[in-house]
Design an enzyme around this catalytic site. Structure first.
Site, short mmCIF file in Angstrom:
data_model
loop_
_atom_site.label_atom_id
_atom_site.label_comp_id
_atom_site.label_asym_id
_atom_site.label_seq_id
_atom_site.Cartn_x
_atom_site.Cartn_y
_atom_site.Cartn_z
N ASN A 109 0.81 -1.22 0.00
CA ASN A 109 0.00 0.00 0.00
C ASN A 109 0.85 1.27 0.00
O ASN A 109 0.57 2.21 -0.74
CB ASN A 109 -0.94 0.00 1.21
CG ASN A 109 -1.92 -1.15 1.15
OD1 ASN A 109 -2.01 -1.83 0.13
ND2 ASN A 109 -2.64 -1.38 2.23
N THR A 154 -14.89 38.08 -32.17
CA THR A 154 -15.73 37.69 -31.04
C THR A 154 -16.95 37.05 -31.69
O THR A 154 -17.37 37.48 -32.79
CB THR A 154 -16.17 38.89 -30.17
OG1 THR A 154 -16.98 39.75 -30.95
CG2 THR A 154 -14.98 39.66 -29.62
N HIS A 155 -17.48 36.03 -31.08
CA HIS A 155 -18.60 35.25 -31.66
C HIS A 155 -18.24 34.69 -33.04
O HIS A 155 -19.11 34.49 -33.88
CB HIS A 155 -19.87 36.09 -31.79
CG HIS A 155 -20.20 36.87 -30.55
ND1 HIS A 155 -20.99 36.37 -29.54
CD2 HIS A 155 -19.82 38.11 -30.16
CE1 HIS A 155 -21.09 37.28 -28.57
NE2 HIS A 155 -20.38 38.35 -28.92
N SER A 276 -6.89 12.57 -48.75
CA SER A 276 -8.11 11.77 -48.69
C SER A 276 -7.93 10.58 -49.62
O SER A 276 -7.20 10.66 -50.61
CB SER A 276 -9.28 12.64 -49.15
OG SER A 276 -10.29 11.84 -49.72
N LYS A 282 -7.47 17.08 -51.46
CA LYS A 282 -7.50 17.35 -50.03
C LYS A 282 -6.13 17.45 -49.36
O LYS A 282 -5.19 16.76 -49.72
CB LYS A 282 -8.29 16.24 -49.32
CG LYS A 282 -9.76 16.26 -49.66
CD LYS A 282 -10.49 17.35 -48.92
CE LYS A 282 -11.36 16.70 -47.88
NZ LYS A 282 -11.85 17.65 -46.92
N ASN A 284 -5.69 17.64 -45.35
CA ASN A 284 -6.48 17.73 -44.11
C ASN A 284 -5.59 17.94 -42.87
O ASN A 284 -4.48 17.41 -42.81
CB ASN A 284 -7.29 16.45 -43.90
CG ASN A 284 -8.34 16.28 -44.99
OD1 ASN A 284 -8.85 17.26 -45.54
ND2 ASN A 284 -8.66 15.04 -45.31
N GLU A 289 -7.00 17.88 -35.58
CA GLU A 289 -8.31 17.29 -35.24
C GLU A 289 -8.16 16.22 -34.16
O GLU A 289 -8.96 16.12 -33.24
CB GLU A 289 -8.96 16.69 -36.49
CG GLU A 289 -9.43 17.75 -37.47
CD GLU A 289 -9.83 17.15 -38.82
OE1 GLU A 289 -10.43 16.08 -38.85
OE2 GLU A 289 -9.51 17.79 -39.84
#
Ligand code: ARG
Length: 462
Positions: A109, A154-155, A276, A282, A284, A289
């Site tokens: 322990n 922003t947003h 791809s 592509k 990627n 990700e």
């Protein structure tokens, strides 16, 4: 084979129960720490006269031979309940009776609590140095991009112009805090639990401080029951890891956006992108990700550990064996992500012209035009409204604020003069943001030199 703990029972487990109970497949990675801890323990036992010097010598020799056989690949850690049992069984096989004395005044322990702390300290050192490399890349990229004007959002709507340097330095702040969190967490966990034994301490005259010092701890845990049942350090580290991942994930998300055709603000090196299997055009951003995706598993490791601990009575319970897979996975994931993220960022090409072109659109100098009017004595709310209406008009007429003529401006409010064009020039909008911490040139320079100073001070990293 009967367990070493056979005694009260015959120690013969049902096969599935035995596999279920065993942690060796994942705790074997702590073999170095386990052996280091045992060497220190044996030295202490001899120093205190609990075992003879001769036995201690045999034990230490045996432990060293086990270590070198594991490192050379000639000894495979398997067929044991856990790494602690494996090492002890090996030792007894190699040196006989002296080996049976190693576990005096110790329990698995306190042994596992010790090994895990030692292992995680080593992991923290590695993660801290990866964070340091990340901060260096951020500082370098920021220096190269003090002139790269881009839209600040922003947003996710274009808001005000900033420089790419200012944007990167925001991440610099996050990762600085992460380095501090690791250091703080290690400072709190850096107390040796060895000598707590099963839960109540021991009747032997041990010297816990001696072992703690040998193993690089700042001291010993003050209460034996806490010593064996505390896993706060796993939770603290996993929450520090979760924050690192959250920061990496936000950064990764921006990289994914910036590499899309919609933005084209940066281009990743081919080494960090994939193609791809069907779409020939592509390129990627899979690495970014995956980093974003792996954040979830580290949060899961944190939640799993918190939940595992919440109902445990004192002191040790076998539930706690579940701490390791989570905290190991958290540390492994953070390391893997940082190892890819750092060179991916370093090798990314910054497409300044595209950033600038985006900054030209979206009326991101509208606040500056309102400030311009306000500085000429128009109340800010009124100025805000005037500029809002002008933007509305430009949208309808497909124009920018720069396209409107001085006459058009004057007809709306006489406070407008030709110096308004200077006020809404993008570079000026950036460089006139002279407030501390703002995107103005002086502030950005100061942030870069502060960051470099931080990186160069060893004290900031564990
Ligand atoms: N493998 C165990 C763990 O990881 C070691 C401690 C076992 N202690 C015990 N009393 N069964 O937690």
């Amino acid at each position: 084979m009967a367990k070493m703990w056979a005694g009260r029972t015959e120690g013969l487990l049902n096969k599935d129960a035995d596999d279920f109970n065993s942690s060796v497949s994942f705790d074997k990675r702590m073999y170095r720490q386990d052996i280091r801890g045992s060497v220190a323990h044996a030295e202490m036992l001899a120093k205190q006269g609990i075992i003879t010097d001769g036995d201690a010598e045999k034990i230490i020799g045996g432990l060293k031979s086990i270590l070198s056989d594991i490192e050379s690949g000639s000894l495979n850690i398997c067929d044991a309940e856990d790494v602690h049992m494996f090492v002890e069984e090996q030792l007894i096989e190699r040196i006989g009776d002296a080996g049976k004395k190693l576990h005096t005044a110790r329990s698995r322990n306190d042994q596992v609590a010790l090994d895990l702390r030692m292992y995680l300290k080593d992991e923290c050192a590695e993660i801290s140095s990866l964070i340091k490399s990340l901060l260096s890349v951020i500082a370098k990229k920021a220096e190269e991009n003090t002139d790269a004007v881009m839209p600040g959002y922003t947003h996710l709507q274009r808001a005000q112009p900033v420089t790419f340097a200012q944007h990167l330095l925001a991440y610099g702040e996050m990762f600085r805090r992460d380095a501090g969190r690791l250091k703080d967490a290690v400072a709190r966990m850096n107390f040796s639990p060895l000598g707590s034994c099963a839960l109540a301490g021991t009747t032997y005259d041990t010297d816990r401080g001696f072992v703690a010092e040998k193993l690089g701890f700042d001291g010993i845990s003050a209460n034996s029951m806490d010593g064996v049942s505390d896993r706060d350090f796993c939770v603290e580290l996993l929450s520090a890891f979760s924050l690192i991942m959250m920061h990496l994930s936000r950064f990764a998300e921006e990289i994914i956006l910036w590499t899309s055709w919609e933005f084209r603000f940066i281009e990743l090196s081919d080494e960090f992108t994939t193609g791809s299997s069907i779409m020939p055009q592509k390129k990627n951003s899979d690495m970014a990700e995956l980093i974003r995706g792996k954040t979830g598993r580290v949060y899961g490791d944190l939640m799993g550990t918190l939940t595992m601990l919440k109902g445990l009575p004192l002191a040790y319970n076998k539930d706690m064996q579940e701490d390791k897979e989570s905290v190991f996975d958290g540390a492994d994931t953070v390391k893997k992500c940082l190892k890819v993220f750092v060179p991916m960022l370093e090798s990314a090409k910054v497409l300044k012209a595209n950033m600038y072109a985006a900054a030209k659109k979206g009326f991101i100098n509208a606040t500056d035009l309102a400030d311009y009017l306000a500085k000429k004595g128009v109340p800010f709310r009124t100025a805000y409204k005037i500029v809002g209406e002008l933007v509305g008009r430009c949208v309808v007429e497909n124009k920018t604020l720069e396209d409107l003529t001085p006459e058009e401006y004057k007809s709306i409010n006489p406070a407008f003069d030709t110096d308004l064009y200077d006020a809404i020039n993008l570079e000026n909008c950036v460089n006139r943001r002279v407030s501390e911490g703002g995107t103005g040139a002086d502030s950005v320079q100061k942030q870069i030199s502060d960051l470099k100073e931080f990186i160069n001070n060893e004290k900031n990293f564990y």
